[in-house]
Design an enzyme around this catalytic site. Structure first.
Site, mmCIF file in Angstrom:
data_model
loop_
_atom_site.group_PDB
_atom_site.id
_atom_site.type_symbol
_atom_site.label_atom_id
_atom_site.label_comp_id
_atom_site.label_asym_id
_atom_site.label_seq_id
_atom_site.Cartn_x
_atom_site.Cartn_y
_atom_site.Cartn_z
ATOM 1 N N GLY A 1 -11.307 -4.720 4.642
ATOM 2 C CA GLY A 1 -10.718 -4.757 3.055
ATOM 3 C C GLY A 1 -9.672 -5.510 3.053
ATOM 4 N N SER B 1 -5.619 -6.394 2.171
ATOM 5 C CA SER B 1 -4.355 -5.954 2.351
ATOM 6 C C SER B 1 -4.050 -4.882 1.056
ATOM 7 C CB SER B 1 -3.237 -6.894 2.563
ATOM 8 O OG SER B 1 -3.348 -7.735 3.693
ATOM 9 N N GLY B 2 -3.536 -3.650 1.592
ATOM 10 C CA GLY B 2 -3.284 -2.716 0.332
ATOM 11 C C GLY B 2 -4.185 -1.833 0.074
ATOM 12 N N GLY C 1 -5.863 0.652 1.943
ATOM 13 C CA GLY C 1 -5.500 2.068 2.251
ATOM 14 C C GLY C 1 -6.020 2.192 3.818
ATOM 15 N N GLU D 1 -5.506 -3.382 13.381
ATOM 16 C CA GLU D 1 -5.373 -4.634 13.708
ATOM 17 C C GLU D 1 -4.904 -5.068 15.156
ATOM 18 O OE1 GLU D 1 -5.887 -6.741 11.303
ATOM 19 O OE2 GLU D 1 -5.693 -5.567 9.491
#
Length: 589
Positions: free
Chosen positions: A381, A383-384, A386, A510
């Site tokens: 998804g 960035s940000g 969750g 990541e």
């Protein structure tokens, strides 16, 4: 803020009752120092009494006999006892600092993660360094010595009362006014000392911030600005220190003037009484010697009061951290025992908001998905979305605001936190590396691993050359924060550390972000091997690394938009199809 104790404008406060437990880490040393202090008081009181007797014998033309020799022995032995007592107090002071630092470090390392989110690391470091050192001054600057000093003072007062009650009354009157003035100053000194230590904490924080990002600072041409900002903090600490010095300086003249005035009163009134024959010269000299003997214990008492006032300011900052609950204080004690029929990881209608002073920031809302044991699940998804917060809840760095996180069917809030984390290997997004050697870093989660196992783990993540090209081998230093390694090497070292721990659950945030194509491929192969028989959750922006995952969960805005395999999501999820198209894994819409 979570776990935060209320502070007033003067900063955190501590009471004398809270100070006492810190002063008694070694009762044997303390008792020895007190005994020496009491014995020293006896030797000190004997000296003016013998001197008075010597003067009386000279005045009356009587033989001195053994008095000079006894007086000399008492002076020498008293000095030796004072020196040994000083040594014991220094050692005891070091024990105070050691115990306090251990207590503080133990508490800091167990604070909830939310506390580290809200505090400056440099300020925490200064509490362990400079604040704890100030507690030593309570012992080394007169508190224990003041016990003997108090006995000396009482003995001197009794002797002076015997010699001449009138002179004693005048002396006490002068000193009482001075003591009252000093006691009035002490609360100001405590507050000023606390402010000074707080400014030192701000300075340490600013310096830690600049040094930890020194490359970024220099590359941005901001060295002068950062130096100026740190200089302002240093000036603030200087100003606060000057305020402490200014208040402390009031004690010295008050005490000095009082003693001089007392001496002049005794000398004047005593001289008149000698002239009228009410007392003799030997008695006046004896009284003056006992008056001078009072100077040291009064100074010790003043020093003790001053040291305690300063220490209470520092202890307030220490106690502010010690009082905070650790993340495990309210934990359940039951060990984690996964059920065979339950998913290894499951989130059930999870909502989470980061605590904030004004309005909590909602990051996850109604998130639900499950991960069967032995499978690989990818979270993708923008960035940000969750994703990293989801991992933080699984690790129980935070607890869900609503809903539940389950491991092997057990709610993570119902099991021992250490038992939970012992089953989870976690590689963070920024792949932190600890200062030290390769061996130190690899053994962080597997302290009993052999060198052969360490080398195998490095080979598995294509880091074998790192050991072969270093003359020190596994003892090669990685530098502060792993600065001697490349970004990709730091990330692979963190993954090797997680693989060595051999936990049944592996979280990779990541994990391939800083790898080139060659190392990414070799690492992917190593993870395929490591994932066999393990439950793996992967956060990835590079979808090519997770296209073969058993399940892909698409997150956006803190919600689950879709779940499925790569092929299923290409058909069912517009967001996933868009992400795949940008990475040439799907035809453009």
């Amino acid at each position: 803020m979570f776990g935060r104790r209320r502070r007033d404008d003067d900063g955190p406060r501590a009471s004398v009752r809270e100070l006492l437990p810190y002063l008694f880490p070694k009762k044997g040393l303390l008792v020895g120092a007190i005994v020496l202090s009491v014995v020293g008081a006896g030797f000190a009181l004997a000296q003016p009494a013998l001197a008075q007797e010597l003067i009386a014998r000279v005045e009356q033309s009587r033989p001195l006999e053994w008095l000079p020799a006894v007086l000399l022995v008492i002076v020498v032995v008293g000095a030796l006892l004072d020196g040994f007592q000083h040594f014991l107090l220094q050692v005891l002071g070091e024990h105070v600092v050691l115990r306090t630092r251990r207590t503080l470090v133990e508490r800091m390392l167990r604070l909830p993660i939310a506390e580290f989110d809200a505090r400056r690391i440099g300020d925490l470091v200064s509490r362990v360094g400079s604040d704890t050192t100030l507690l030593r001054a309570v012992l080394t600057q007169g508190l224990v010595e003041s016990i003997g000093g108090l006995l000396t003072l009482i003995g001197a007062v009794i002797a002076m009362l015997v010699i001449d009650p009138l002179l004693l009354g005048l002396t006490v009157l002068v000193l009482a006014v001075a003591i009252a003035a000093m006691l009035a100053v002490m609360p100001l000194l405590t507050r000023a000392s606390g402010k000074a230590q707080e400014q030192v904490g701000h300075l340490t924080s600013a310096l830690e911030r600049a040094i930890s990002a020194v490359r970024t600072v220099r590359a941005a041409g901001a060295t002068d600005r950062e130096a100026a900002a740190i200089g302002e903090r240093a000036s603030g600490a200087f100003d606060a220190g000057v305020r402490v010095a200014r208040i402390s300086a009031l004690v010295v003249p008050i005490f000095g003037v009082a003693m001089q005035l007392a001496f002049l009163v005794v000398l004047g009134v005593g001289g008149l009484r000698v002239a009228t024959g009410e007392i003799g010269i030997a008695q006046l000299v004896g009284f003056l010697l006992f008056l001078f003997l009072m100077i040291m214990p009064l100074g010790q008492l003043a020093g003790a009061i001053s040291a305690v006032s300063v220490a209470l300011g520092a202890l307030g900052r220490i106690q502010e951290i010690v009082r905070l609950p650790s993340e495990t204080d309210a934990d359940a004690s039951a060990p984690l025992v996964p059920r065979a029929d339950a998913p290894m990881v499951a989130l059930e209608d999870v909502t989470f908001a980061y605590p904030a002073a004004d309005e909590p920031r909602v990051v996850l809302e109604g998130v639900s998905f499950s991960v069967p044991a032995g499978t690989r699940t990818a979270l993708v998804g923008p960035s940000g979305a969750g994703k990293s917060t989801t991992f933080a809840l699984i690790e129980r760095f935070y607890d869900a605001t609503a809903g539940s996180v389950r491991i092997g069917g057990a709610d993570v809030r119902d099991v021992d936190r250490d038992s939970l984390r012992a089953r989870i290997g976690y590689v963070e997004q920024d792949a932190p590396v600890l200062a030290g050697s390769l061996r130190d870093n690899l053994r962080l989660g597997a302290p009993d691993a052999t060198d052969a196992e360490l080398l195998d783990a490095l080979e598995a993540v294509n880091l074998g050359d790192l050991v072969r090209r270093a003359s020190a081998g596994l003892d090669a230093e990685v530098g502060e924060g792993g600065v001697l390694l490349s970004g990709g090497e730091r990330q692979r070292l963190a993954i090797a550390r997680a693989l060595l721990a051999a936990t049944p659950i592996l979280l990779l945030d990541e994990s391939t972000a800083n790898l080139d194509a060659r190392n990414e491929a070799s690492l992917k192969a190593a993870l395929d091997v490591a994932s066999e028989g393990r439950t793996t959750l992967v956060i990835a922006h590079r979808l090519a690394t997770v296209v073969d995952a058993d399940q892909i969960v698409v997150l956006d805005g803190g919600r689950v938009l879709a779940r499925g395999t790569h092929d299923e999501l290409l058909d069912a999820s517009p967001l996933y199809r868009e992400l795949a198209a940008h990475q040439l894994l799907a035809p453009a819409a």
